[in-house]
Design a protein around this motif. Structure first.
Motif, mmCIF file in Angstrom:
data_model
loop_
_atom_site.group_PDB
_atom_site.id
_atom_site.type_symbol
_atom_site.label_atom_id
_atom_site.label_comp_id
_atom_site.label_asym_id
_atom_site.label_seq_id
_atom_site.Cartn_x
_atom_site.Cartn_y
_atom_site.Cartn_z
ATOM 1 N N ARG A 207 0.986 -1.198 -0.052
ATOM 2 C CA ARG A 207 0.146 0.079 0.135
ATOM 3 C C ARG A 207 0.799 1.192 0.118
ATOM 4 O O ARG A 207 1.841 1.378 0.744
ATOM 5 N N CYS B 4 -7.248 0.547 -6.338
ATOM 6 C CA CYS B 4 -6.695 -0.609 -5.624
ATOM 7 C C CYS B 4 -6.699 -1.959 -6.222
ATOM 8 O O CYS B 4 -7.346 -2.139 -6.948
ATOM 9 N N CYS C 265 -10.132 -6.021 -3.673
ATOM 10 C CA CYS C 265 -10.207 -4.903 -4.549
ATOM 11 C C CYS C 265 -9.704 -5.431 -6.119
ATOM 12 O O CYS C 265 -10.588 -5.057 -6.993
ATOM 13 N N CYS D 168 -8.683 2.414 -1.016
ATOM 14 C CA CYS D 168 -8.963 1.012 -0.977
ATOM 15 C C CYS D 168 -10.622 1.002 -0.879
ATOM 16 O O CYS D 168 -10.985 1.055 0.280
ATOM 17 N N VAL D 169 -11.240 0.544 -1.707
ATOM 18 C CA VAL D 169 -12.950 0.749 -1.781
ATOM 19 C C VAL D 169 -13.315 -0.549 -1.117
ATOM 20 O O VAL D 169 -14.645 -0.484 -0.666
ATOM 21 N N SER D 170 -12.542 -1.481 -0.727
ATOM 22 C CA SER D 170 -12.942 -2.497 0.063
ATOM 23 C C SER D 170 -12.860 -2.339 1.545
ATOM 24 O O SER D 170 -13.452 -2.668 2.617
ATOM 25 N N CYS E 61 -5.641 -4.699 -3.844
ATOM 26 C CA CYS E 61 -5.440 -5.603 -2.722
ATOM 27 C C CYS E 61 -6.404 -6.880 -3.194
ATOM 28 O O CYS E 61 -6.967 -6.645 -4.099
#
Ligand code: ZN
Ligand code: ZN
Length: 589
Positions: A204, A251, A256, A211-213, A253
């Motif tokens: 990150r 993102c 995401c 991060c939309v999660s 991740c």
């Protein structure tokens, strides 16, 4: 215009957006029209001894008054004072009634806040002098919104100094821009790296969007956006855009990475929209379709108060957006149609007809493309258009396009050829013929140049480069024709403005010759590539001397200051391209 001064007085019998002109010393009651006027629409009606101007709004009245004067021969060209020719009083009495309903409901200009150079008082002053002319011009020509683009490094979200001027002219304001990064303050990273986007490697970083999660990250951004709306109730449209880059801002991740950028973005926008939906005074939200979101994703589920804002920056401006013979635009038109479907028709068009960065600061004119585009947008049912501008520089370099845009926003069936001639004549009344010839040459050159996105970054497949090399060389020669046409202006005529435009075209010609050479160099290998390439880049670099020779009052802050640092970026990119380590054009801006 009629050679006498009329007295004006308030009249309680008139509505707030109504003017009556008495042609004789009578006080006959005005004919009130039974038909209601929609939005900024207006009509000019006739009584026996009077002319009545009525508009749906007060700003419509400014537009209506200008329109009436135009019918009587006045001109309101971009970048110069209005022209009010002397007319016979009889012309006024003979005026026929007419009615106008602007084809587009939202007719906006847009600017990057940074182009005001607001950290330097003298530069800001220079821009404000332009604003004092340009904002009244906008209102007279029916523009009803002004939108500020904020970038991550901006310390302002609007220019307070022009707010009263916009308000007085009834021009609505819109805030936002590339603000997602600001809504998630970067100083949160130390404590909460999990709020921030991860790269492909899962690491990150405090860059890009969020991060939309992570529900806390989304909540933080939502709170920030709500505070923004609350603090600025005058904002008519909330533009919430991501970082101004291709790829890498969203993102990757574990949670995401399955979500493409469009869906990550929509998740944030909907989170904000769901909160605002309950507030009837809250503005709608714009979802930017641009760069890596220009392709609509079938999984997009916008809430009802979310509109798409379609910004086809890398489209072709040599052809209209709906020209099936274009090798680039059909894909964009397809994307637009799908956006319209997904958003149930709720869409704004963001156009680049006066974009000095996209166009490399060269002078261009594409009135026929503007006309066809606006007709196409209207036919698709869209009623909101906007055009990016760079202050005085856009007025100097793209006056025909600005004129075409304001005419088309009222009626997309305007005549592009006449628009070009009128703009030349309006800006240069004493050498209209010569400058119309020059503007026509600029229009021909434009068609040869504007089909590879950024003019200063010629990245294209080899077959196209082989063709483009010749077309750019030809365009350079056509710009010389524009200069030659302007050289015909009689020496007795004051050609300060024409002189500035000639310098702009010298710059344009030299840059295009250099770009043509550059494409030629890229076809070479080894030492030739570098020798030819270096010479081409020198030719481009030297061309800037022509812009430096132009009066800052004409070229504005962008031409005087911003072009200097943008030029360095362009030149470095050309150098990298020569070294074979160039980034694709889409990653530069
Ligand atoms: Zn994530
Ligand atoms: Zn094309």
């Amino acid at each position: 215009m009629i050679g006498s001064i009329l007295e004006s007085s308030p009249d309680a019998s008139l509505g707030p957006s109504e003017i009556r002109i008495e042609l004789a010393d009578s006080a006959t009651a005005p004919q009130s029209s039974p038909i209601a006027l929609d939005g900024d629409g207006f009509e000019v009606s006739r009584g026996a001894e009077s002319i009545v101007i009525r508009a749906g709004t007060e700003r419509g009245l400014i537009h209506a008054s200008t329109n009436l004067l135009e019918k009587l021969g006045a001109q309101f060209p971009p970048g110069v004072a209005p022209l009010y020719p002397r007319i016979e009083t009889g012309r006024l009495a003979a005026l026929e009634p007419f009615r106008v309903t602007p084809a587009f409901k939202r007719r906006a200009f847009i600017s990057d806040i940074m182009t005001w150079d607001y950290n330097f008082p003298d530069r800001l002053e220079l821009h404000l002098r332009h604003d004092c002319e340009f904002i009244p011009w906008m209102a007279r020509r029916g523009i009803n919104a002004f939108s500020y683009i904020r970038h991550a490094h901006d310390t302002r979200l609007k220019i307070d100094e022009v707010a009263p001027l916009l308000r007085e002219h009834g021009i609505g304001v819109e805030y936002g821009g590339h603000v997602l990064q600001l809504l998630l303050p970067r100083d949160r990273f130390a404590e909460h790296p999990e709020y921030f986007p991860a790269g492909d490697d899962g690491v990150r970083a405090a860059r890009g969007n969020l991060c939309v999660s992570n529900p806390d990250a989304v909540a933080l951004v939502r709170q920030g956006a709500l505070a923004y709306v609350h603090d600025h109730p005058e904002n008519e449209l909330l533009h919430i855009w991501g970082a101004d880059v291709w790829r890498g801002a969203w993102c990757r991740c574990g949670q995401c990475r399955e979500l493409p950028p469009q869906l990550q973005y929509m998740k944030v926008v909907n989170a904000i929209a769901s909160e605002l939906a309950a507030d009837s005074k809250a503005p709608p939200i714009a979802y930017l379709a641009y760069h890596d979101t220009i392709e609509p994703h079938p999984g997009l589920k916008p809430l009802d108060n979310v509109w798409f804002e379609w910004a086809p920056r890398e489209r072709c401006y040599s052809h209209a957006i709906d020209d099936p013979t274009c090798e680039i635009n059909p894909r964009y038109l397809e994307s637009l149609k799908r956006y319209i479907e997904i958003f149930d028709g709720r869409g704004h068009i963001f156009e680049y007809y006066a974009d000095a960065i996209l166009f490399g600061g060269l002078g261009f004119a594409t009135p026929a493309v503007v006309a066809s585009d606006l007709r196409a947008y209207r036919q698709l049912g869209l009623t909101s258009i906007s055009c990016l501008t760079f202050g005085a520089y856009s007025v100097m370099a793209y006056p025909v396009n600005l004129e075409a845009f304001v005419r088309g926003s009222e009626d997309p069936d305007f005549e592009p050829g006449a628009t070009l001639v009128d703009t030349a004549g309006g800006r240069h009344p004493r050498c209209a013929r010569e400058m119309a010839a020059a503007y026509r040459a600029v229009e021909r050159a434009s068609k040869l140049c504007l089909d590879y996105a950024d003019v200063m970054h010629p990245v294209m497949p080899p077959e196209k480069a082989a063709r483009k090399l010749n077309e750019l060389r030809e365009a350079a020669l056509v710009f010389n024709e524009a200069i030659a046409a302007a050289d015909q202006i009689a020496s007795s005529v004051d050609t300060r403005l024409a002189g500035a435009e000639k310098e702009l075209w010298r710059y344009s010609s030299d840059v295009l010759a250099g770009m043509s050479d550059y494409l030629g160099a890229l076809q070479q290998t080894g030492v030739h590539r570098h020798i030819w390439g270096a010479a081409a880049i020198t030719r481009v670099t030297d061309a800037f001397a022509h812009i430096r020779a132009i009066d800052p009052e004409i070229k504005g802050t962008w031409g005087a200051y911003d072009l200097e640092w943008i030029r360095e970026m362009w030149i470095r990119a050309l150098q990298r391209g020569l070294d074979g380590i160039g980034k694709p054009a889409e990653e530069l801006f």
